[in-house]
Design a protein around this motif. Structure first.
Motif, PDB file in Angstrom:
ATOM      1  N   ASP A  82      33.278  11.705  -7.380  1.00 14.83           N
ATOM      2  CA  ASP A  82      33.671  11.001  -6.159  1.00 14.83           C
ATOM      3  C   ASP A  82      33.197   9.552  -6.163  1.00 14.83           C
ATOM      4  O   ASP A  82      33.738   8.717  -5.437  1.00 14.83           O
ATOM      5  CB  ASP A  82      33.099  11.714  -4.931  1.00 14.83           C
ATOM      6  N   GLN A  83      32.180   9.251  -6.989  1.00 17.26           N
ATOM      7  CA  GLN A  83      31.681   7.878  -7.096  1.00 17.26           C
ATOM      8  C   GLN A  83      32.309   7.132  -8.271  1.00 17.26           C
ATOM      9  O   GLN A  83      31.930   6.001  -8.563  1.00 17.26           O
ATOM     10  CB  GLN A  83      30.159   7.900  -7.256  1.00 17.26           C
ATOM     11  N   GLY A  84      33.261   7.787  -8.962  1.00 17.54           N
ATOM     12  CA  GLY A  84      33.963   7.123 -10.047  1.00 17.54           C
ATOM     13  C   GLY A  84      33.318   7.240 -11.409  1.00 17.54           C
ATOM     14  O   GLY A  84      33.776   6.605 -12.368  1.00 17.54           O
ATOM     15  N   ASP A  85      32.266   8.046 -11.524  1.00 18.00           N
ATOM     16  CA  ASP A  85      31.572   8.199 -12.806  1.00 18.00           C
ATOM     17  C   ASP A  85      32.125   9.430 -13.519  1.00 18.00           C
ATOM     18  O   ASP A  85      31.470  10.477 -13.604  1.00 18.00           O
ATOM     19  CB  ASP A  85      30.066   8.331 -12.578  1.00 18.00           C
ATOM     20  N   ALA A  86      33.333   9.309 -14.053  1.00 11.79           N
ATOM     21  CA  ALA A  86      34.017  10.461 -14.644  1.00 11.79           C
ATOM     22  C   ALA A  86      33.323  10.956 -15.903  1.00 11.79           C
ATOM     23  O   ALA A  86      33.294  12.167 -16.167  1.00 11.79           O
ATOM     24  CB  ALA A  86      35.464  10.096 -14.956  1.00 11.79           C
ATOM     25  N   ALA A  87      32.752  10.066 -16.684  1.00 10.39           N
ATOM     26  CA  ALA A  87      32.118  10.469 -17.945  1.00 10.39           C
ATOM     27  C   ALA A  87      30.944  11.415 -17.699  1.00 10.39           C
ATOM     28  O   ALA A  87      30.843  12.485 -18.311  1.00 10.39           O
ATOM     29  CB  ALA A  87      31.669   9.237 -18.726  1.00 10.39           C
ATOM     30  N   ARG A  88      30.054  11.012 -16.801  1.00  7.34           N
ATOM     31  CA  ARG A  88      28.911  11.888 -16.484  1.00  7.34           C
ATOM     32  C   ARG A  88      29.373  13.152 -15.783  1.00  7.34           C
ATOM     33  O   ARG A  88      28.819  14.232 -16.000  1.00  7.34           O
ATOM     34  CB  ARG A  88      27.904  11.136 -15.607  1.00  7.34           C
ATOM     35  N   ALA A  89      30.392  13.038 -14.957  1.00 10.55           N
ATOM     36  CA  ALA A  89      30.895  14.207 -14.235  1.00 10.55           C
ATOM     37  C   ALA A  89      31.433  15.248 -15.207  1.00 10.55           C
ATOM     38  O   ALA A  89      31.151  16.453 -15.065  1.00 10.55           O
ATOM     39  CB  ALA A  89      31.977  13.789 -13.247  1.00 10.55           C
ATOM     40  N   LEU A  90      32.186  14.820 -16.198  1.00 13.46           N
ATOM     41  CA  LEU A  90      32.746  15.763 -17.164  1.00 13.46           C
ATOM     42  C   LEU A  90      31.649  16.407 -18.010  1.00 13.46           C
ATOM     43  O   LEU A  90      31.729  17.585 -18.363  1.00 13.46           O
ATOM     44  CB  LEU A  90      33.755  15.046 -18.062  1.00 13.46           C
ATOM     45  N   GLU A  91      30.621  15.650 -18.318  1.00 15.98           N
ATOM     46  CA  GLU A  91      29.488  16.201 -19.070  1.00 15.98           C
ATOM     47  C   GLU A  91      28.810  17.318 -18.272  1.00 15.98           C
ATOM     48  O   GLU A  91      28.456  18.366 -18.818  1.00 15.98           O
ATOM     49  CB  GLU A  91      28.493  15.083 -19.378  1.00 15.98           C
ATOM     50  N   LEU A  92      28.651  17.087 -16.977  1.00 13.75           N
ATOM     51  CA  LEU A  92      28.022  18.096 -16.126  1.00 13.75           C
ATOM     52  C   LEU A  92      28.932  19.295 -15.912  1.00 13.75           C
ATOM     53  O   LEU A  92      28.457  20.435 -15.781  1.00 13.75           O
ATOM     54  CB  LEU A  92      27.629  17.471 -14.791  1.00 13.75           C
ATOM     55  N   MET A  93      30.235  19.091 -15.860  1.00  7.21           N
ATOM     56  CA  MET A  93      31.162  20.214 -15.760  1.00  7.21           C
ATOM     57  C   MET A  93      31.023  21.131 -16.975  1.00  7.21           C
ATOM     58  O   MET A  93      31.019  22.367 -16.854  1.00  7.21           O
ATOM     59  CB  MET A  93      32.602  19.721 -15.637  1.00  7.21           C
ATOM     60  N   GLN A  94      30.874  20.537 -18.146  1.00  4.97           N
ATOM     61  CA  GLN A  94      30.671  21.329 -19.352  1.00  4.97           C
ATOM     62  C   GLN A  94      29.384  22.141 -19.263  1.00  4.97           C
ATOM     63  O   GLN A  94      29.330  23.310 -19.674  1.00  4.97           O
ATOM     64  CB  GLN A  94      30.625  20.416 -20.584  1.00  4.97           C
ATOM     65  N   LYS A  95      28.335  21.541 -18.703  1.00  7.52           N
ATOM     66  CA  LYS A  95      27.071  22.259 -18.540  1.00  7.52           C
ATOM     67  C   LYS A  95      27.215  23.411 -17.546  1.00  7.52           C
ATOM     68  O   LYS A  95      26.645  24.486 -17.745  1.00  7.52           O
ATOM     69  CB  LYS A  95      25.980  21.297 -18.076  1.00  7.52           C
ATOM     70  N   ALA A  96      27.984  23.186 -16.476  1.00  8.10           N
ATOM     71  CA  ALA A  96      28.203  24.260 -15.501  1.00  8.10           C
ATOM     72  C   ALA A  96      28.925  25.435 -16.147  1.00  8.10           C
ATOM     73  O   ALA A  96      28.579  26.601 -15.927  1.00  8.10           O
ATOM     74  CB  ALA A  96      28.995  23.730 -14.304  1.00  8.10           C
ATOM     75  N   VAL A  97      29.934  25.142 -16.959  1.00  5.02           N
ATOM     76  CA  VAL A  97      30.676  26.201 -17.654  1.00  5.02           C
ATOM     77  C   VAL A  97      29.757  26.965 -18.603  1.00  5.02           C
ATOM     78  O   VAL A  97      29.777  28.202 -18.656  1.00  5.02           O
ATOM     79  CB  VAL A  97      31.865  25.597 -18.426  1.00  5.02           C
ATOM     80  N   ALA A  98      28.937  26.233 -19.362  1.00  7.14           N
ATOM     81  CA  ALA A  98      28.039  26.877 -20.323  1.00  7.14           C
ATOM     82  C   ALA A  98      27.005  27.756 -19.634  1.00  7.14           C
ATOM     83  O   ALA A  98      26.590  28.783 -20.177  1.00  7.14           O
ATOM     84  CB  ALA A  98      27.348  25.810 -21.175  1.00  7.14           C
ATOM     85  N   ARG A  99      26.600  27.367 -18.414  1.00  6.68           N
ATOM     86  CA  ARG A  99      25.583  28.136 -17.714  1.00  6.68           C
ATOM     87  C   ARG A  99      26.122  29.452 -17.161  1.00  6.68           C
ATOM     88  O   ARG A  99      25.380  30.410 -17.013  1.00  6.68           O
ATOM     89  CB  ARG A  99      24.985  27.295 -16.577  1.00  6.68           C
ATOM     90  N   SER A 100      27.402  29.496 -16.854  1.00  5.66           N
ATOM     91  CA  SER A 100      27.970  30.737 -16.335  1.00  5.66           C
ATOM     92  C   SER A 100      29.456  30.808 -16.660  1.00  5.66           C
ATOM     93  O   SER A 100      30.296  30.482 -15.821  1.00  5.66           O
ATOM     94  CB  SER A 100      27.756  30.855 -14.820  1.00  5.66           C
ATOM     95  N   PRO A 101      29.807  31.252 -17.863  1.00  3.62           N
ATOM     96  CA  PRO A 101      31.227  31.409 -18.198  1.00  3.62           C
ATOM     97  C   PRO A 101      31.959  32.345 -17.237  1.00  3.62           C
ATOM     98  O   PRO A 101      33.141  32.131 -16.945  1.00  3.62           O
ATOM     99  CB  PRO A 101      31.190  31.984 -19.617  1.00  3.62           C
ATOM    100  N   ARG A 102      31.257  33.343 -16.735  1.00  2.00           N
ATOM    101  CA  ARG A 102      31.884  34.268 -15.790  1.00  2.00           C
ATOM    102  C   ARG A 102      32.321  33.541 -14.527  1.00  2.00           C
ATOM    103  O   ARG A 102      33.453  33.707 -14.054  1.00  2.00           O
ATOM    104  CB  ARG A 102      30.900  35.393 -15.432  1.00  2.00           C
ATOM    105  N   TRP A 103      31.423  32.726 -13.964  1.00  2.00           N
ATOM    106  CA  TRP A 103      31.776  31.936 -12.775  1.00  2.00           C
ATOM    107  C   TRP A 103      32.884  30.940 -13.122  1.00  2.00           C
ATOM    108  O   TRP A 103      33.820  30.735 -12.350  1.00  2.00           O
ATOM    109  CB  TRP A 103      30.551  31.182 -12.262  1.00  2.00           C
TER     110      TRP A 103
END
Length: 274
Positions: free
Chosen positions: A219-240
């Motif tokens: 939402d603040q326009g920092d797409a690069a960091r946002a996508l990196e964190l999305m990958q971390k969220a997926v890795a932490r819970s593939p089921r979710w």
């Protein structure tokens, strides 16, 4: 922040509302105490950061409820801790508190994840207390700061915020407090039998804090960091992540999906989840 001038009004308008009775008090760490009843001994613990303290309530005996205690609260989260204790007090029954279940759960409509906790009985530490219970993470057997519970509370506050900078702070603080439980995730990946207290089903490994932080940065326009964190969220819970991907794909008509250019939405349409 206590607003004592409101208490007489709240007592008059709603005599059973704990906001008309409760007072919050602070106790510098360490506190040396014992758990009462059949619960285990209270652990002696110092705060992990300068300014940590225990907070507790008084005044609930007039409503036939016990008071609540939380230890090792970081100095910058005192207000959030008070709001969490107040929410728990409002949930508890009007009958004597000893009748409640060992593990409880808070889930207000629209919140992203459950708030699970247990209560351990302690010896009262204030003359105005009838009974005193420490709020700890669900299944905990010693008095300690409820990291999972507090992370869920901060996630809810961040999710509710309309200010992406404020939301970023809440989600980041939730990660700092509870980075996740990699050991629990490893047992899940190994398909071993787990009890309900090994992880929170809807916030496994604190994935929602990473997901929320990614959205706040997006939402603040920092797409690069946002996508990196999305990958971390997926890795932490593939089921979710699989369930979240299905929800997002279902919300966007198939004929429109190929035209989506928003990087975070595009991520969820295209990501391959193990």
């Amino acid at each position: 922040m206590n607003r004592s001038w409101l208490q007489p009004i709240l007592k008059l308008l709603n005599p059973e509302d704990p906001r008309g009775r409760v007072q919050f008090r602070e106790l510098p760490l360490p506190l040396h105490g014992r758990a009462g009843g059949e619960n285990p001994r209270t652990s002696d613990r110092k705060g992990t950061a300068t300014g940590n303290s225990s907070i507790y309530t008084t005044g609930m005996s007039s409503l036939k409820r016990g008071d609540l205690f939380m230890t090792a609260v970081p100095a910058d989260l005192q207000r959030e801790a008070q709001s969490l204790l107040l929410a728990i007090l409002k949930k508890l029954p009007l009958h004597p508190i000893v009748r409640i279940k060992q593990s409880e759960e808070l889930l207000a409509e629209g919140q992203p994840c459950r708030h699970r906790f247990s209560l351990l009985q302690m010896d009262p530490i204030d003359a105005d207390q009838r009974e005193l219970f420490a709020v700890v993470d669900a299944g905990a057997t010693a008095v300690d700061f409820p990291r999972r519970l507090f992370a869920a509370h901060l996630i809810a506050l961040g999710d509710r915020s309309r200010n992406p900078i404020a939301a970023e702070g809440m989600f980041q603080r939730a990660i700092n407090i509870f980075p996740g439980d990699d050991s629990a995730k490893g047992r899940i990946d190994a398909r071993e039998e787990l009890s309900e207290d090994d992880f929170e089903d809807d916030n496994e490994n604190n994935c929602l804090a990473y997901y929320g932080l990614a959205n706040a940065l997006g939402d603040q326009g920092d797409a690069a960091r946002a996508l990196e964190l999305m990958q971390k969220a997926v890795a932490r819970s593939p089921r979710w992540a699989r369930a979240n991907q299905e929800r997002i794909r279902a919300a966007i008509p198939k004929k429109e999906q190929r035209h989506i250019v928003d990087p975070l939405a595009r991520f969820w349409l295209d990501v391959s989840i193990p």
